[in-house]
Motif scaffolding. Structure first.
Motif, PDB file in Angstrom:
ATOM      1  N   HIS A  19      27.385 113.394  22.395  1.00 14.99           N
ATOM      2  CA  HIS A  19      28.209 112.206  22.581  1.00 14.99           C
ATOM      3  C   HIS A  19      29.433 112.214  21.664  1.00 14.99           C
ATOM      4  CE1 HIS A  19      29.231 108.110  23.577  1.00 14.99           C
ATOM      5  NE2 HIS A  19      29.306 107.839  22.290  1.00 14.99           N
ATOM      6  N   LEU A  47      35.657 117.998  22.732  1.00 13.61           N
ATOM      7  CA  LEU A  47      34.844 117.009  23.422  1.00 13.61           C
ATOM      8  C   LEU A  47      34.903 117.178  24.935  1.00 13.61           C
ATOM      9  CD1 LEU A  47      35.801 113.897  21.262  1.00 13.61           C
ATOM     10  CD2 LEU A  47      33.806 115.387  21.020  1.00 13.61           C
ATOM     11  N   THR A  48      36.093 117.482  25.452  1.00 15.59           N
ATOM     12  CA  THR A  48      36.267 117.713  26.884  1.00 15.59           C
ATOM     13  C   THR A  48      37.620 118.375  27.117  1.00 15.59           C
ATOM     14  OG1 THR A  48      36.062 116.716  29.089  1.00 15.59           O
ATOM     15  CG2 THR A  48      37.322 115.470  27.474  1.00 15.59           C
ATOM     16  N   SER A  49      37.780 118.941  28.290  1.00 18.50           N
ATOM     17  CA  SER A  49      39.028 119.606  28.649  1.00 18.50           C
ATOM     18  C   SER A  49      39.292 119.373  30.130  1.00 18.50           C
ATOM     19  CB  SER A  49      38.912 121.101  28.356  1.00 18.50           C
ATOM     20  OG  SER A  49      40.133 121.743  28.576  1.00 18.50           O
ATOM     21  N   LEU A  50      40.534 119.050  30.474  1.00 19.81           N
ATOM     22  CA  LEU A  50      40.913 118.805  31.867  1.00 19.81           C
ATOM     23  C   LEU A  50      42.019 119.760  32.275  1.00 19.81           C
ATOM     24  CD1 LEU A  50      41.229 114.913  31.710  1.00 19.81           C
ATOM     25  CD2 LEU A  50      39.289 116.221  32.528  1.00 19.81           C
ATOM     26  N   THR A  70      46.790 121.883  30.838  1.00 22.61           N
ATOM     27  CA  THR A  70      45.435 121.549  30.423  1.00 22.61           C
ATOM     28  C   THR A  70      45.480 120.599  29.234  1.00 22.61           C
ATOM     29  OG1 THR A  70      44.613 123.704  31.168  1.00 22.61           O
ATOM     30  CG2 THR A  70      43.255 122.518  29.578  1.00 22.61           C
ATOM     31  N   SER A  72      43.216 119.171  26.306  1.00 20.51           N
ATOM     32  CA  SER A  72      41.972 119.377  25.554  1.00 20.51           C
ATOM     33  C   SER A  72      41.818 118.234  24.563  1.00 20.51           C
ATOM     34  CB  SER A  72      42.004 120.717  24.818  1.00 20.51           C
ATOM     35  OG  SER A  72      42.114 121.776  25.753  1.00 20.51           O
ATOM     36  N   TYR A  74      39.819 116.781  21.328  1.00 23.51           N
ATOM     37  CA  TYR A  74      39.015 117.099  20.148  1.00 23.51           C
ATOM     38  C   TYR A  74      38.711 115.811  19.398  1.00 23.51           C
ATOM     39  CZ  TYR A  74      40.379 121.960  20.887  1.00 23.51           C
ATOM     40  OH  TYR A  74      40.566 123.208  21.426  1.00 23.51           O
ATOM     41  N   GLU A 153      38.006 110.256  34.371  1.00 22.60           N
ATOM     42  CA  GLU A 153      38.289 111.012  33.142  1.00 22.60           C
ATOM     43  C   GLU A 153      39.066 110.214  32.097  1.00 22.60           C
ATOM     44  OE1 GLU A 153      36.935 113.836  32.180  1.00 22.60           O
ATOM     45  OE2 GLU A 153      35.880 114.020  34.076  1.00 22.60           O
ATOM     46  N   LYS A 156      36.655 108.032  30.343  1.00 24.05           N
ATOM     47  CA  LYS A 156      35.723 108.860  29.585  1.00 24.05           C
ATOM     48  C   LYS A 156      36.364 109.328  28.275  1.00 24.05           C
ATOM     49  CE  LYS A 156      33.474 113.372  29.861  1.00 24.05           C
ATOM     50  NZ  LYS A 156      33.331 114.578  30.673  1.00 24.05           N
ATOM     51  N   ILE A 157      37.627 109.753  28.327  1.00 22.33           N
ATOM     52  CA  ILE A 157      38.324 110.224  27.128  1.00 22.33           C
ATOM     53  C   ILE A 157      38.472 109.097  26.108  1.00 22.33           C
ATOM     54  CG2 ILE A 157      40.549 111.059  26.252  1.00 22.33           C
ATOM     55  CD1 ILE A 157      40.714 112.731  28.891  1.00 22.33           C
ATOM     56  N   LEU A 160      35.146 108.609  24.495  1.00 20.51           N
ATOM     57  CA  LEU A 160      34.819 109.709  23.583  1.00 20.51           C
ATOM     58  C   LEU A 160      35.573 109.593  22.259  1.00 20.51           C
ATOM     59  CD1 LEU A 160      34.801 112.795  25.985  1.00 20.51           C
ATOM     60  CD2 LEU A 160      32.856 111.899  24.708  1.00 20.51           C
TER      61      LEU A 160
END
Length: 167
Positions: A19, A47-50, A70, A72, A74, A153, A156-157, A160
């Motif tokens: 998480h 944490l995630t990348s799009l 992209t 990213s 962190y 997304e 979500k970001i 996060l």
């Protein structure tokens, strides 16, 4: 086992909280970095990348993107790596797209440190696409639009990064 940072349940054998990204160490056992250096020094977790995200200046309702690439995410920053330049230059067909890609090829990664960000919020582009609007403390705003309409997304970001944002 539960994360000491955010309280989420951590699966057995995990090295990081799924998480919040905090490194996991057994109770009473220091993380490997602490045993060697005397203090815990960990690199911020991705944490995630799009991929395929379009970047816009401000919070536009319509118009051409400034770049695509992209994004990213962190624990301490956002990074945007351009794959193509402006969508306007890509309208020139295959030649325009080739030029746009060539121009973006050597661009440095754009870094937005969380301490430079005053606000993260959701926006809408063309009434269909959810965007992540990043307001910087210097007054600039950039919006990042995922490729799929009504993507979750951006929300979500924001969730996060909430534990890491300083206000």
């Amino acid at each position: 086992m539960f994360c000491t940072n955010c309280g989420e349940k951590i699966p057995s054998g995990a090295k990081f909280c799924g998480h919040c990204g905090k490194p996991v160490s057994s109770p009473g056992t220091p993380a490997p970095e602490a045993a060697q250096t005397g203090s815990v020094q960990t690199a911020p977790a991705l944490l995630t990348s799009l991929k395929g995200v379009s970047k816009y200046k401000g919070t536009p309702l319509a118009g051409y993107s400034a770049a695509s690439g992209t994004l990213s995410v962190y624990q301490d920053r956002l990074e945007f790596k351009r794959k193509t330049g402006s969508a306007l230059s890509a309208r020139g067909g295959a030649i325009g797209l080739g030029i746009s890609k060539a121009m973006a090829k050597d661009d440095p990664i754009e870094v937005y440190e969380l301490e430079q960000i005053s606000e993260l919020r959701e926006g809408k582009y063309m009434g269909l696409y959810n965007t992540l609007a990043v307001a910087l403390k210097n007054g600039k705003v950039w919006s990042f639009c995922p490729v799929l309409p009504n993507s979750s997304e951006p929300k979500k970001i924001i969730a996060l990064l909430k534990p890491y944002m300083q206000h």
